[in-house]
Motif scaffolding. Sequence first.
Motif, PDB file in Angstrom:
ATOM      1  N   PRO A  11      53.336 -32.655  71.979  1.00 10.55           N
ATOM      2  CA  PRO A  11      51.917 -32.328  71.762  1.00 10.55           C
ATOM      3  C   PRO A  11      51.099 -32.428  73.053  1.00 10.55           C
ATOM      4  O   PRO A  11      50.244 -31.572  73.323  1.00 10.55           O
ATOM      5  N   THR A  12      51.372 -33.457  73.855  1.00 10.54           N
ATOM      6  CA  THR A  12      50.584 -33.631  75.094  1.00 10.54           C
ATOM      7  C   THR A  12      50.929 -32.565  76.128  1.00 10.54           C
ATOM      8  O   THR A  12      50.034 -32.023  76.792  1.00 10.54           O
TER       9      THR A  12
ATOM     10  N   SER B 174      54.066 -35.229  64.574  1.00 15.96           N
ATOM     11  CA  SER B 174      54.140 -36.098  63.391  1.00 15.96           C
ATOM     12  C   SER B 174      54.801 -35.378  62.220  1.00 15.96           C
ATOM     13  O   SER B 174      55.487 -35.998  61.405  1.00 15.96           O
ATOM     14  N   VAL B 175      54.550 -34.088  62.106  1.00  9.42           N
ATOM     15  CA  VAL B 175      55.164 -33.332  60.986  1.00  9.42           C
ATOM     16  C   VAL B 175      55.749 -32.031  61.528  1.00  9.42           C
ATOM     17  O   VAL B 175      55.357 -31.570  62.585  1.00  9.42           O
TER      18      VAL B 175
END
Length: 221
Positions: A107-108, A220-221
Motif C-alpha cells: 500500500p505504501t 488488509s483484504v
Amino acid sequence: MSFTDELADVGDPIWDAVVDHPMVERLGEGTLDEAPFRYWVRQDYVYLVEYARVFALGAANAPDLERMGTFAELLDATINTEMDLHREYAAEFGISEAELEATDPSPTTRAYTDFLVRVAATGTFGDLVAALLPCMWGFHETAVRLDERGRPDHEQYAAWIEMYVGEEFADLAEWCKDLMDDVAADATAAERERYRDIFETSARYEYRFWDAAWREEEWSV
Ligand SMILES: Cc1ncc(CN)c(N)n1
C-alpha cells in the motif's frame, strides 16, 4: 538563504526521524533482521521502476536541452545500472530476479509512487523537481547520519551505507538541490509554497517507506 536551505528546515526533522526509526537504526548497527530488509529490497525494486518513469517525465518536461539530457542520463543510469546493481544486491539475500519482478507494490509503495508519478505527469517541472528531491537528498542524508555513527559489521548493510554516502549519491543530491534552487529563483511565492508542500509529502513518504518495510506491510483484504 537559498530555497533548499529553507527546505532543510522541513527535511531535517524528517531525516532525523528516519535515522531514529528502528528499521534504519538497526540497519546502521548491523542488528536488523533480514526479513524486513528483504521486504525493503523487493519493494525498492518496484519503487525504482516508477522512479525511472519520473526521470522520463522530467526529460519530457525539461525547459532546456541540458536538463533534458541530464534526466535522460538519469533514466538510463537507473534502468541499466542501478537496477542491475539492485538485482545483484538482492541475490545476496537469496532474492531472484523472478521474485523481484513478481513483487506486488505494498500500500505504501503504491501510494508513494502514484504520488511521484502524478506530480511528474500533471504538475510543472518545478513540482517534479520538488517531488524528486527527498528521494535523492533524503537517502544521502540518511546514509551520512548512519555513517557518522560508524559502519556496521554486517557486510550488506555496510555496503548499503557505503553506496548512499558515496560521491555519486552526494553529487546527485547536490545536483538536485541546485536544480531546485534554479527553478525556485524564477518562481512566485505561491509556487515556492507548493514546492515546499510537495517536498514535505515526498519526504514523509520516505519515512513511511522504511516504516512499511519494518512492519512488512500488506494489504488488509
Ligand atoms: C524509497 C527510495 N527512495 C530513494 C531512493 C534512492 N534512489 C531509493 N532507492 N528508494
